[in-house]
Design a protein around this motif. Structure first.
Motif, PDB file in Angstrom:
ATOM      1  N   THR A  60       0.841  -1.206   0.000  1.00 22.42           N
ATOM      2  CA  THR A  60       0.000   0.000   0.000  1.00 22.42           C
ATOM      3  C   THR A  60       0.873   1.252   0.000  1.00 22.42           C
ATOM      4  OG1 THR A  60      -1.510  -1.288   1.391  1.00 22.42           O
ATOM      5  CG2 THR A  60      -2.082   0.999   1.021  1.00 22.42           C
ATOM      6  N   ILE A  61       1.957   1.214   0.759  1.00 20.90           N
ATOM      7  CA  ILE A  61       2.864   2.364   0.788  1.00 20.90           C
ATOM      8  C   ILE A  61       3.479   2.586  -0.600  1.00 20.90           C
ATOM      9  CG2 ILE A  61       5.065   3.213   1.723  1.00 20.90           C
ATOM     10  CD1 ILE A  61       4.329   1.827   4.372  1.00 20.90           C
ATOM     11  N   GLU A  62       3.887   1.500  -1.213  1.00 25.28           N
ATOM     12  CA  GLU A  62       4.462   1.569  -2.555  1.00 25.28           C
ATOM     13  C   GLU A  62       3.479   2.210  -3.547  1.00 25.28           C
ATOM     14  OE1 GLU A  62       5.637  -2.124  -4.837  1.00 25.28           O
ATOM     15  OE2 GLU A  62       6.786  -2.279  -2.951  1.00 25.28           O
ATOM     16  N   THR A  67       5.701  10.845   3.375  1.00 26.08           N
ATOM     17  CA  THR A  67       4.280  11.071   3.091  1.00 26.08           C
ATOM     18  C   THR A  67       3.621   9.782   2.595  1.00 26.08           C
ATOM     19  OG1 THR A  67       4.855  13.330   2.509  1.00 26.08           O
ATOM     20  CG2 THR A  67       2.667  12.589   1.869  1.00 26.08           C
ATOM     21  N   ALA A  68       4.324   9.086   1.718  1.00 27.65           N
ATOM     22  CA  ALA A  68       3.768   7.829   1.203  1.00 27.65           C
ATOM     23  C   ALA A  68       3.554   6.826   2.339  1.00 27.65           C
ATOM     24  CB  ALA A  68       4.697   7.233   0.155  1.00 27.65           C
ATOM     25  N   LYS A  69       4.472   6.833   3.295  1.00 23.48           N
ATOM     26  CA  LYS A  69       4.350   5.954   4.450  1.00 23.48           C
ATOM     27  C   LYS A  69       3.083   6.294   5.247  1.00 23.48           C
ATOM     28  CE  LYS A  69       8.161   3.958   6.968  1.00 23.48           C
ATOM     29  NZ  LYS A  69       9.381   4.210   7.701  1.00 23.48           N
ATOM     30  N   ASP A  70       2.913   7.587   5.522  1.00 23.80           N
ATOM     31  CA  ASP A  70       1.748   8.020   6.307  1.00 23.80           C
ATOM     32  C   ASP A  70       0.438   7.754   5.555  1.00 23.80           C
ATOM     33  OD1 ASP A  70       3.537   8.868   8.166  1.00 23.80           O
ATOM     34  OD2 ASP A  70       3.389  10.998   7.683  1.00 23.80           O
ATOM     35  N   VAL A  71       0.477   7.993   4.250  1.00 23.14           N
ATOM     36  CA  VAL A  71      -0.741   7.806   3.454  1.00 23.14           C
ATOM     37  C   VAL A  71      -1.056   6.310   3.311  1.00 23.14           C
ATOM     38  CG1 VAL A  71      -1.771   8.108   1.158  1.00 23.14           C
ATOM     39  CG2 VAL A  71      -0.500   9.978   2.216  1.00 23.14           C
ATOM     40  N   GLY A  72      -0.028   5.533   3.041  1.00 22.02           N
ATOM     41  CA  GLY A  72      -0.235   4.087   2.863  1.00 22.02           C
ATOM     42  C   GLY A  72      -0.759   3.431   4.136  1.00 22.02           C
ATOM     43  N   THR A  73      -0.086   3.683   5.269  1.00 19.23           N
ATOM     44  CA  THR A  73      -0.573   3.059   6.506  1.00 19.23           C
ATOM     45  C   THR A  73      -1.938   3.631   6.879  1.00 19.23           C
ATOM     46  OG1 THR A  73       0.814   4.600   7.700  1.00 19.23           O
ATOM     47  CG2 THR A  73       1.598   2.372   7.573  1.00 19.23           C
ATOM     48  N   GLY A  74      -2.111   4.932   6.657  1.00 14.92           N
ATOM     49  CA  GLY A  74      -3.420   5.545   6.942  1.00 14.92           C
ATOM     50  C   GLY A  74      -4.515   4.869   6.137  1.00 14.92           C
ATOM     51  N   ALA A  75      -4.211   4.564   4.886  1.00 11.71           N
ATOM     52  CA  ALA A  75      -5.209   3.934   4.010  1.00 11.71           C
ATOM     53  C   ALA A  75      -5.581   2.546   4.529  1.00 11.71           C
ATOM     54  CB  ALA A  75      -4.660   3.831   2.586  1.00 11.71           C
TER      55      ALA A  75
END
Ligand code: ARG
Length: 564
Positions: free
Chosen positions: A388-390, A409-417
């Motif tokens: 998801t992060i990728e 940001t991708a980390k926060d967005v991916g885990t958030g998702a």
């Protein structure tokens, strides 16, 4: 702080119904034309022995409007309230801004302890997608209870007991080595475990040796205990990475083996109470009077069971934490297990059996149907999060290639998702996890809410220094602004309800509603304009929105990047 639902509820008197109850029935109508709050009067039909339509009419007659509630109407058994919209919105925004990040917190739980058993992973087994829900639901409830002033105790009731550890010792001794396990971690333990089972099918006598190793752990044999502790540390170290990403913490890791020496007293107590009966050599509590199979306490070989350890754990938690409530966030497959445990506690004469709650939830599967635990083929939670992060990074690269800090940001967005996806529906529903769905920036998703926070940030920084103190007050507001303000005023209530119903999805739903309402306002109106009073109000409304969004997302464990 004005709590508008409270305010309205206090103005209504119904014999035999408390203000609290009336308040809990107040709704925000689906369309604002109907009113700003509505009270469904069918709720009172039973106590008042009257049809809802008549109740609504009578309540309307008695209701006295004032400068907060400007009108009331009785329609089809509903009592609809209209507020003085301008003063309501100004008041709501002011409340949020004054409380800041403490908005929605309360001290209603002061002096009360809530134990929450969640995640509760099994040692030396893969941390797979099936653990996602318990982990994020439990952690969200933990934060929600804390926000309400409760003393929350997070417990990871580790599955660290059973013959499988004897099997692993066998496997390591015969075919493995410590160094490889140290290097490869859980995947090596899983490989050994699967290999053991393949071999044991051909050589069933292996199981005797494995059982002996497990007994040796129980008897505190030095070598076996060390190996067991090693498996435990390998598992915890690896899962810690995921807990870190998801922002999940625990106050206790007392797992099943912790109750080794605490089960005998429970068995004694059951025996003394005359609750234990023999059944095919085993000792059980007969629950046939309650339409349940017997709860097995000791096997015929004298070994304890999962249920025995849960009984010991319940007694231990009561003694240690004197909890007000003890929650178990565990999948619905264990509904019967918990019904049995709670019933046995009741039969043991523990009045607090009523404070035990099984917070049951549905299954998570992936879109392609992958979820099998057979033969070590499992979907690892870490893989799902990484993927998801990728994919989040791909979306960001396409949408905003010049963004600073893209990786974080991708980390926060991916885990958030992932978190949001797991909490988006009522907890009892089964979930089919889809990467595209949880990452849809325009859908009802975590990234959509995060994106809205980033939008608030950029509006607020554009407005920096534009208005000063003497800007004056707006004279009127739009329906969109009012709707948004109503939602902002509702956060404290949403948090409370989420705790009462053990339903973090109320908070997820709320965040989506706020984000949608804000975006309607954002696309419909110019926030920074020549009119100082209007600009000030709209900027304040934006700041208050940011507070409510960040607060609700943080309760779920979701971070909010400054820019996206
Ligand atoms: N380890 C168990 C499992 O994976 C869940 C334990 C839940 N907690 C409890 N107190 N029984 O199925």
């Amino acid at each position: 702080m004005t709590d508008y639902k409270q305010y309205i509820a206090e103005k209504i008197v119904i014999e035999g119904v408390s203000t609290e109850e009336i308040k809990s029935y107040l709704e925000i109508p689906p369309t604002p034309e109907v009113g700003d709050y509505a009270l469904p009067c069918f709720r009172f039909s039973r106590v008042l022995r009257k049809p809802p339509v008549q109740i609504a009419l009578e309540l309307k007659e008695k209701f006295v409007c004032d400068d907060v509630v400007s009108a009331v109407e009785a329609v089809n058994g509903y009592l609809n309230f209209r507020l003085d919209r301008l003063s309501f919105a100004l008041g709501a925004v002011k409340n949020v801004l004054a409380a800041g990040e403490n908005y929605g917190n309360s001290d209603e739980g002061a002096g009360k302890t809530v134990c929450i058993d969640y995640s509760s992973i099994n040692i030396a087994k893969p941390f797979h997608i099936g653990h996602l829900s318990t982990t994020v639901i439990g952690a969200a409830l933990y934060r929600i209870y804390k926000a309400l002033g409760y003393n929350a105790v997070g417990i990871n009731h580790l599955g660290d007991y059973g013959t499988q550890f004897g099997k692993l010792i066998y496997a390591v001794k015969h075919w493995g080595d410590i160094e490889t396990v140290r290097k490869k971690g859980l995947s090596e333990l899983t490989r050994l475990y699967v290999y053991y089972h393949e071999q044991a099918e051909l050589h069933p006598e292996m199981d005797d040796e494995a059982r002996a190793y497990f007994k040796a752990i129980e008897n505190c044999d030095k070598e076996c205990t060390e190996l067991f502790e090693f498996f435990k540390s390998v598992t915890l170290e690896e899962t810690q990475k995921i807990y870190g990403l998801l922002d999940v913490t625990f106050d206790s890791y007392a797992g099943e083996s912790f109750y080794n020496d605490k089960m005998a007293p429970v068995v004694e107590e059951l025996e003394k109470d005359g609750l234990l009966v023999e059944s095919q050599g085993a000792k059980v509590v007969d629950l046939s009077a309650y339409d349940m199979p017997p709860c097995i306490i000791l096997r015929s070989d004298g070994a304890s069971l999962y249920a025995t350890r849960d009984l010991a754990a319940a007694l231990y938690r009561k003694k240690t934490y004197d909890f007000y409530k003890c929650l178990y966030v565990v999948a619905y497959q264990q509904n019967l297990h918990f019904k049995q445990i709670f019933k046995v506690l009741e039969l043991m004469g523990k009045p607090w059996y009523k404070d035990m709650v099984h917070v049951s939830y549905g299954m998570v599967s992936l879109e392609d149907g992958a979820m099998s635990t057979r033969k070590g083929k499992v979907v690892l939670l870490a893989d799902v999060i990484d993927k998801t992060i990728e994919k989040a990074l791909e979306v960001i690269n396409a949408k905003n290639p010049d963004l600073e800090n893209k990786e974080q940001t991708a980390k926060d967005v991916g885990t958030g998702a992932v978190i949001f996806g797991a909490l988006a529906n009522g907890k009892i529903k089964d979930i089919v996890f889809s990467y595209d769905k949880v990452l849809n920036f325009d859908g009802e998703t975590g990234p959509y809410c995060q994106y809205t926070v980033a939008r608030c940030n950029s509006v607020i920084s554009k407005g920096e220094g534009v208005v000063d103190e003497g800007a004056g007050t707006v004279k009127e507001i739009s329906p969109e602004e009012f709707n948004l303000a109503v939602l902002l005023a509702d956060l404290p209530h949403v948090i409370k309800e989420a705790a009462e119903k053990y339903e973090p999805s109320f908070v997820t739903r709320y965040a989506v509603d706020v984000a949608k309402a804000f975006n309607k306002f954002y696309f419909g109106y110019k926030i920074v304009s020549e009119d100082a009073a209007v600009t000030k109000f709209r900027l304040d409304l934006t700041k208050a929105t940011r507070i409510c969004l960040k607060k609700s997302l943080s309760l779920l464990g979701i971070k909010t990047p400054e820019r996206m």
